[in-house]
Design a protein around this motif. Structure first.
Motif, PDB file in Angstrom:
ATOM      1  N   ARG A   1       2.818   5.756  -3.393  1.00  0.00           N
ATOM      2  CA  ARG A   1       3.827   6.512  -4.151  1.00  0.00           C
ATOM      3  C   ARG A   1       3.489   6.525  -5.640  1.00  0.00           C
ATOM      4  O   ARG A   1       3.699   7.517  -6.323  1.00  0.00           O
ATOM      5  N   LEU A   2       2.990   5.397  -6.150  1.00  0.00           N
ATOM      6  CA  LEU A   2       2.644   5.314  -7.571  1.00  0.00           C
ATOM      7  C   LEU A   2       1.353   6.071  -7.888  1.00  0.00           C
ATOM      8  O   LEU A   2       1.186   6.599  -8.981  1.00  0.00           O
ATOM      9  N   LEU A   3       0.432   6.071  -6.922  1.00  0.00           N
ATOM     10  CA  LEU A   3      -0.884   6.712  -7.089  1.00  0.00           C
ATOM     11  C   LEU A   3      -1.156   7.564  -5.853  1.00  0.00           C
ATOM     12  O   LEU A   3      -1.823   7.108  -4.930  1.00  0.00           O
ATOM     13  N   PRO A   4      -0.702   8.757  -5.821  1.00  0.00           N
ATOM     14  CA  PRO A   4      -0.863   9.577  -4.613  1.00  0.00           C
ATOM     15  C   PRO A   4      -2.318   9.732  -4.145  1.00  0.00           C
ATOM     16  O   PRO A   4      -2.562   9.916  -2.969  1.00  0.00           O
ATOM     17  N   ASP A   5      -3.280   9.627  -5.057  1.00  0.00           N
ATOM     18  CA  ASP A   5      -4.691   9.792  -4.675  1.00  0.00           C
ATOM     19  C   ASP A   5      -5.367   8.475  -4.297  1.00  0.00           C
ATOM     20  O   ASP A   5      -6.552   8.437  -4.008  1.00  0.00           O
ATOM     21  N   PHE A   6      -4.623   7.362  -4.311  1.00  0.00           N
ATOM     22  CA  PHE A   6      -5.201   6.039  -4.049  1.00  0.00           C
ATOM     23  C   PHE A   6      -5.630   5.890  -2.599  1.00  0.00           C
ATOM     24  O   PHE A   6      -4.877   6.183  -1.683  1.00  0.00           O
TER      25      PHE A   6
ATOM     26  N   LEU B   1       0.831  -1.209   0.000  1.00  0.00           N
ATOM     27  CA  LEU B   1       0.000   0.000   0.000  1.00  0.00           C
ATOM     28  C   LEU B   1       0.864   1.258   0.000  1.00  0.00           C
ATOM     29  O   LEU B   1       0.503   2.257  -0.640  1.00  0.00           O
ATOM     30  N   ARG B   2       2.006   1.207   0.683  1.00  0.00           N
ATOM     31  CA  ARG B   2       2.921   2.364   0.646  1.00  0.00           C
ATOM     32  C   ARG B   2       3.456   2.571  -0.768  1.00  0.00           C
ATOM     33  O   ARG B   2       3.547   3.697  -1.247  1.00  0.00           O
ATOM     34  N   LYS B   3       3.793   1.464  -1.449  1.00  0.00           N
ATOM     35  CA  LYS B   3       4.282   1.579  -2.828  1.00  0.00           C
ATOM     36  C   LYS B   3       3.178   2.099  -3.739  1.00  0.00           C
ATOM     37  O   LYS B   3       3.427   2.948  -4.602  1.00  0.00           O
ATOM     38  N   LEU B   4       1.970   1.591  -3.555  1.00  0.00           N
ATOM     39  CA  LEU B   4       0.851   2.082  -4.361  1.00  0.00           C
ATOM     40  C   LEU B   4       0.619   3.563  -4.104  1.00  0.00           C
ATOM     41  O   LEU B   4       0.297   4.319  -5.021  1.00  0.00           O
TER      42      LEU B   4
ATOM     43  N   HIS C   1     -13.949   7.565   5.981  1.00  0.00           N
ATOM     44  CA  HIS C   1     -13.120   8.687   5.600  1.00  0.00           C
ATOM     45  C   HIS C   1     -12.640   8.576   4.158  1.00  0.00           C
ATOM     46  O   HIS C   1     -11.529   8.823   3.824  1.00  0.00           O
ATOM     47  N   GLU C   2     -13.546   8.207   3.291  1.00  0.00           N
ATOM     48  CA  GLU C   2     -13.191   8.125   1.876  1.00  0.00           C
ATOM     49  C   GLU C   2     -13.821   9.238   1.115  1.00  0.00           C
ATOM     50  O   GLU C   2     -14.855   9.729   1.338  1.00  0.00           O
TER      51      GLU C   2
END
Length: 184
Positions: A169-174, A164-167, A183-184
């Motif tokens: 970084r790849l998708l800042p809005d994920f 999830l940390r890598k995602l 809280h979504e």
């Protein structure tokens, strides 16, 4: 149900197959089986039936089956030596995500978001892709994910956290979607 199958009741296994075919197909597709997803699932159900004697009493069937589906998918992909594609995976995963009545602008954003997520998943290691796929795309809880992958729960937690940390970084809005997460 498993006891009924072991007792030789064919309809009991048919019920298990009907109950788990959808998620097995989604798992095979999400893990890269593409057009071979149905064959992978059919082979997985056959292997599950043949190895039912090794199924642990009291264990959940779904994670056990999905671990077989994952192994069959890996074997199929390796044998075919083909690359997974975002388009093929998106098409195979397609359980109607967007209702037909949805606002076209919202629907377009959802399709775009999903394509970006699948592209980012392709950039993760296999371990991280697997744990995210099982936990979020297949909506399995942590114990089911651990059982399906054959990993200790602590390993699932740590790999999921890293993935999830890598995602992120790849998708800042994920933001992964959780049932009841407000809280979504």
């Amino acid at each position: 149900m498993i006891a009924r199958v072991r007792a030789g009741e064919p309809e009991a296994y048919a019920e298990l197959v009907r109950a788990h075919t959808g998620i097995a197909l989604r798992a095979a597709a999400a893990l890269g089986a593409g057009a071979d997803a149905e064959d992978v699932v059919q082979q997985a159900f056959f292997k599950a039936y043949c190895t039912l004697g090794r199924f642990r009493d009291g264990a959940a069937f779904k994670p056990w089956l999905l671990s077989i589906v994952a192994n069959e998918t890996r074997n199929t992909v390796r044998t075919a030596v083909r690359q997974r594609t975002v388009v093929g995976r998106e098409a195979a995963l397609a359980e109607p995500v967007i209702p037909e009545s949805a606002d076209p602008a919202v629907a377009a954003l959802e399709v775009e978001r999903r394509a970006a997520l699948l592209a980012a998943l392709d950039r993760l290691s296999e371990e991280h892709r697997l744990v995210v796929t099982y936990r979020y795309l297949l909506e399995m809880d942590e114990p089911e994910t651990a059982q399906a992958l054959g990993w200790p729960r602590g390993t699932v937690k740590s790999r999921l956290n890293r993935a999830l940390r890598k995602l992120k970084r790849l998708l800042p809005d994920f933001q992964p979607r959780e049932g009841g997460d407000e809280h979504e």
